[in-house]
Each structure stands twice: as C-alpha cells, then as structure tokens.
Design a protein around this motif. Structure first.
Motif, short mmCIF file in Angstrom:
data_model
loop_
_atom_site.label_atom_id
_atom_site.label_comp_id
_atom_site.label_asym_id
_atom_site.label_seq_id
_atom_site.Cartn_x
_atom_site.Cartn_y
_atom_site.Cartn_z
N LEU A 78 1.01 -1.17 0.00
CA LEU A 78 0.16 0.13 0.59
C LEU A 78 0.94 1.41 0.31
N LYS A 79 2.50 1.56 0.23
CA LYS A 79 3.00 2.18 0.32
C LYS A 79 3.36 2.55 -0.88
N GLY A 80 3.81 1.44 -1.77
CA GLY A 80 3.96 1.70 -3.06
C GLY A 80 2.86 2.22 -3.61
N LEU A 81 1.74 1.73 -3.56
CA LEU A 81 0.50 1.82 -4.18
C LEU A 81 0.41 3.60 -4.12
N LEU A 82 0.55 3.79 -2.65
CA LEU A 82 0.16 5.70 -2.24
C LEU A 82 1.43 5.79 -2.83
N SER A 83 2.99 5.52 -2.84
CA SER A 83 3.48 6.21 -3.62
C SER A 83 3.82 7.50 -1.87
N VAL A 84 3.98 6.81 -1.06
CA VAL A 84 3.95 6.95 -0.06
C VAL A 84 6.07 6.91 0.11
N ARG A 85 6.40 7.98 0.58
CA ARG A 85 8.17 8.04 0.57
C ARG A 85 8.11 7.78 2.34
N PRO A 86 9.28 7.19 2.09
CA PRO A 86 9.47 7.79 3.99
C PRO A 86 9.67 8.52 4.43
N VAL A 87 9.30 8.41 5.98
CA VAL A 87 8.79 10.10 6.40
C VAL A 87 9.31 9.81 7.80
N TYR A 88 9.88 10.69 8.00
CA TYR A 88 10.98 10.46 9.51
C TYR A 88 9.38 11.37 10.57
N HIS A 89 9.29 11.26 11.39
CA HIS A 89 8.44 12.15 12.15
C HIS A 89 9.41 12.49 13.77
N ARG A 90 8.83 13.44 13.93
CA ARG A 90 9.86 13.90 15.48
C ARG A 90 8.49 14.82 16.90
N GLN A 91 7.77 14.92 16.38
CA GLN A 91 6.21 14.36 17.00
C GLN A 91 5.69 13.25 17.25
N GLU A 92 5.13 13.40 18.53
CA GLU A 92 4.22 12.15 18.37
C GLU A 92 2.89 12.02 17.85
N ARG A 93 2.31 13.26 17.81
CA ARG A 93 0.50 13.02 17.32
C ARG A 93 1.29 13.33 16.14
N ARG A 94 2.11 13.30 15.04
CA ARG A 94 2.49 12.91 13.85
C ARG A 94 2.33 11.58 13.58
N VAL A 95 3.56 10.80 14.86
CA VAL A 95 3.64 9.48 14.41
C VAL A 95 2.64 9.52 14.77
N ARG A 96 1.76 9.56 15.94
CA ARG A 96 0.43 8.27 15.88
C ARG A 96 -0.38 8.51 14.56
N ALA A 97 -0.43 9.84 13.90
CA ALA A 97 -1.42 10.03 12.52
C ALA A 97 -0.95 8.99 11.75
N HIS A 98 0.73 8.91 11.37
CA HIS A 98 0.81 8.15 10.53
C HIS A 98 0.66 6.73 10.25
N VAL A 99 0.76 6.12 11.76
CA VAL A 99 0.57 5.35 12.01
C VAL A 99 -1.03 4.37 11.71
N PHE A 100 -1.80 5.41 12.11
CA PHE A 100 -3.07 5.42 11.75
C PHE A 100 -3.35 5.43 10.55
N VAL A 101 -2.65 5.64 10.16
CA VAL A 101 -2.87 6.63 8.24
C VAL A 101 -2.63 5.08 8.01
N ALA A 102 -1.85 4.61 8.07
CA ALA A 102 -0.62 2.75 7.67
C ALA A 102 -2.26 2.25 8.47
N ALA A 103 -1.98 1.95 9.27
CA ALA A 103 -3.56 0.62 9.99
C ALA A 103 -4.93 1.24 9.05
N LEU A 104 -5.26 2.05 8.64
CA LEU A 104 -6.10 2.49 8.03
C LEU A 104 -6.24 1.97 6.77
N ALA A 105 -5.08 1.89 5.68
CA ALA A 105 -4.68 1.34 4.87
C ALA A 105 -4.28 -0.15 4.77
N PHE A 106 -3.78 -0.71 5.30
CA PHE A 106 -3.91 -2.21 5.67
C PHE A 106 -5.39 -2.90 6.05
N LEU A 107 -6.23 -2.36 6.91
CA LEU A 107 -7.99 -2.53 6.44
C LEU A 107 -8.28 -2.12 5.39
#
Length: 126
Positions: free
Chosen positions: A44-73
């Motif tokens: 899905l990261k390939g399909l969505l053309s998601v490049r590696p993302v490095y987050h420094r703020q917790e809320r952004r990490v949580r948002a990234h994980v949420f989007v990845a989990a949603l894509a997996f679902l």
C-alpha cells in the motif's frame, strides 16, 4: 547438491521468540501473520507512493500509524470481498484493477449524470 539441500529445508522455519506461552505452531502462525501485515503495508505504501517519512512529534507518529493501519484495513477488506466474490485476484492485483476505474460526470440536456467505468477496457456504465 545445493538444490537437494534447499529442497530438504523447504517449508521449515527457524523462529526465535520471547513469548514463552506460544507453541511452535502458534509462533509460526504469528510470524506468518506479521509477514502478511508487513507485506500489506509495503504494497500500500508503494501503491500510494508514500516515501519514507521521519517524524519527530508524537502526534505525527500517531497520525502516520493510523493512516498505515487504515490502509492495511482497506487492503484486508478488499481481499475479503475478492474472496467472497469468488475472484482469483490477489489484493495487489485488485488494487491495480481499481486504478483503472474512472468516475465521469456527463452533461445531458436536462441534467447531469454520473458514470463509472468497470475497468479500463470496459465501456462506461451510467
């Protein structure tokens, strides 16, 4: 000689786990499920053309994980629908087929109509 050795080891797993309550079969099942999850995320990261993302703020990490989990679902939901429909498509091939679906708004004399293609090679269905 190498081929014989490879065939002898086919289907055998060496897995190390810290979970003391898992049987060997449960450990292999958990490993395979984890592998499916990682495969789904990678696809899905390939399909969505998601490049590696490095987050420094917790809320952004949580948002990234949420989007990845949603894509997996969504990937699992598509896979389930394909199986239920009796399709031989895998979810990666299903996503590829869905990429060809288009939604077109057609202006008629008295109104507008929304048409959706079934696939790239199929005519519009209104």
């Amino acid at each position: 000689m190498n081929l014989q050795r490879e065939r002898a080891g086919e289907g055998k797993y060496v897995i190390q786990t810290e979970e003391k309550n898992l049987s060997a079969v449960e450990a292999v099942t958990a490993y395979k499920e984890l592998n499916d999850v990682e495969r789904g995320f990678a696809h899905l990261k390939g399909l969505l053309s998601v490049r590696p993302v490095y987050h420094r703020q917790e809320r952004r990490v949580r948002a990234h994980v949420f989007v990845a989990a949603l894509a997996f679902l969504l990937d699992r939901a598509l896979e389930k629908k394909l199986r239920h429909a009796g399709s031989s498509l895998s979810s990666p091939l299903g996503w590829r087929a869905l990429e060809t679906v288009r939604c077109v708004e057609v202006d008629l004399e008295t109104r507008r109509k929304l048409c959706v293609t079934a696939a790239a090679s199929t005519p519009l269905k209104c």
